[in-house]
Design an enzyme around this catalytic site. Structure first.
Site, short mmCIF file in Angstrom:
data_model
loop_
_atom_site.label_atom_id
_atom_site.label_comp_id
_atom_site.label_asym_id
_atom_site.label_seq_id
_atom_site.Cartn_x
_atom_site.Cartn_y
_atom_site.Cartn_z
N ASP A 89 0.86 -1.18 0.00
CA ASP A 89 0.00 0.00 0.00
C ASP A 89 0.89 1.24 0.00
O ASP A 89 2.10 1.15 0.18
CB ASP A 89 -0.97 -0.01 1.18
CG ASP A 89 -0.26 -0.06 2.53
OD1 ASP A 89 0.95 0.21 2.57
OD2 ASP A 89 -0.92 -0.35 3.53
N ASP A 264 -7.52 -7.78 0.94
CA ASP A 264 -6.54 -7.91 2.02
C ASP A 264 -7.20 -7.47 3.32
O ASP A 264 -8.12 -6.65 3.31
CB ASP A 264 -5.30 -7.04 1.76
CG ASP A 264 -5.55 -5.58 2.17
OD1 ASP A 264 -5.20 -5.22 3.31
OD2 ASP A 264 -6.12 -4.82 1.37
#
Length: 374
Positions: A89, A264
């Site tokens: 991320d 996720d």
């Protein structure tokens, strides 16, 4: 990265992501390795649960150990000895989570390190540079996660700044000549018109895949489902779709029904450490005294190392004694449960039996199947 789409069942999609480091079967769930580790697990143990890809956290790996040490090892794959794909991320959500100790401007985000209080600045360019040093197979653009609740005007301003940051991320990614993949992140809160504007802006820039961000931040489930049903059909069919930070097993099922390819969440690992274990018949709270003398396995339908070797009573005992092994065995089970759920969803899409799979999934919990809007 190459995305192959094999078949569909309704809006649900069965395919795969092909990387130089390996193939990821989709729909896929990515365990979270925030600091370069899935807590308590070796890479071999994580792989044994069925995981094809992990998520790493740019923000935390930047603060510790930092880019210099990462580059000395080669990249994150070598640092943590995981030689399969990694998605990182951008750090945007972690900055969002800092609350009052951060200041967001057009240039980027000023904040104080949660570790030592040092003043730090993070912007789209720096995020791309950090992820380049990590060797991420999938790089995420730097964006602002729109908070919930937010007014239409607040969500619009946030989304439009994220679009400008998306272009800066794209430009820096290209300048670095990063050979890996870059995903855009669709923002806009719970407002469909803003999501439309975000999708159009990101498609104009062009990315290898598209994530739906700004969900699972406190909004009702009905709003999450509505936004997914509205947004997913607008993403080109030949691009992977990623729902960030989600979620509970039923959230994965509902995301897949609406066309999501990637997920996720820290939930399986965090809940495992707190004694909340997912099974085919619902959640087992292993700290409940009723399990003190229970010789049954956690889940007779599970093939994980924990279920094949240990009883609920043993797991209860380990938890009561605060033994590290208890958290590890719980984590192995929860991660395997999530991967078995994804395997079941993939198989159901392949055979055109997704509706039956979903009905059985909810029936086992004594719940009704949520309706699709379309």
């Amino acid at each position: 990265m190459k995305f192959e789409l094999d078949t569909t069942d309704g809006r649900a999609r069965r395919g795969r992501l092909i990387f130089d480091r390996g193939t990821v079967e989709t729909p896929a769930f990515m365990p979270v390795g925030t600091y370069g580790t899935v807590k308590g697990m070796t890479p071999e143990e994580v792989r044994a649960t069925g995981a094809d890809i992990l998520l790493g956290n740019t923000f935390h790996l930047w603060l510790r150990p930092g880019e210099e040490i990462m580059r000395k090892h080669g990249d994150l794959h070598d640092f943590m000895n995981w030689q399969r794909p990694i998605l990182t991320d951008s750090g945007g959500f972690q900055v969002f989570s800092l609350g009052d100790i951060r200041k967001i401007t057009e240039e980027g985000v000023h904040f104080r390190s949660p570790i030592n209080g040092e003043k730090i600045f993070l912007d789209p360019e720096k995020s791309m540079q950090i992820q380049d040093s990590l060797g991420s197979d999938v790089v995420m653009i730097f964006d602002e996660c729109t908070p919930y609740p937010a007014t239409h005007d607040e969500a619009r301003k946030s989304m439009q700044m994220s679009l400008r940051w998306a272009k800066r991320s794209r430009d820096e990614f290209d300048r670095l000549e990063n050979p890996n993949s870059l995903f855009g992140i669709i923002q806009g809160g719970v407002f469909e018109d803003l999501r439309d504007e975000s999708v159009k802006g990101l498609l104009d820039i062009g990315f290898d895949g598209y994530a739906v961000g700004g969900l699972a931040v406190g909004e009702p489930k009905a709003d999450m489902h509505r936004i997914l049903e509205h947004v997913c059909p607008q993403i080109p069919a030949d691009k992977p779709r990623y729902l960030m930070g989600v979620g509970k097993p039923e959230d994965l099922v509902e995301g897949v029904r609406r066309g999501v390819d990637m997920f996720d969440c820290v939930m399986p690992t965090r809940n495992a450490r707190n004694g909340h274990l997912f099974t085919s018949e619902g959640v087992i709270k292993i700290r409940n005294a009723r399990h003190r003398d229970d010789t049954a396995t956690l889940d007779p339908k599970c093939d994980c190392y924990t279920c094949k070797n240990y009883s609920r009573a043993y797991l209860y005992h380990l938890d009561r004694c605060n033994e590290i092994l208890g958290a590890r065995l719980n984590t192995i089970h929860n991660l395997r449960y999530y991967q078995m759920l994804m395997e079941g969803l993939r198989g159901a899409i392949e055979t055109g039996t997704l509706d039956a799979f979903v009905k059985e999934f909810y029936t086992s919990f004594g719940r009704e199947v949520p309706e699709l809007i379309v």
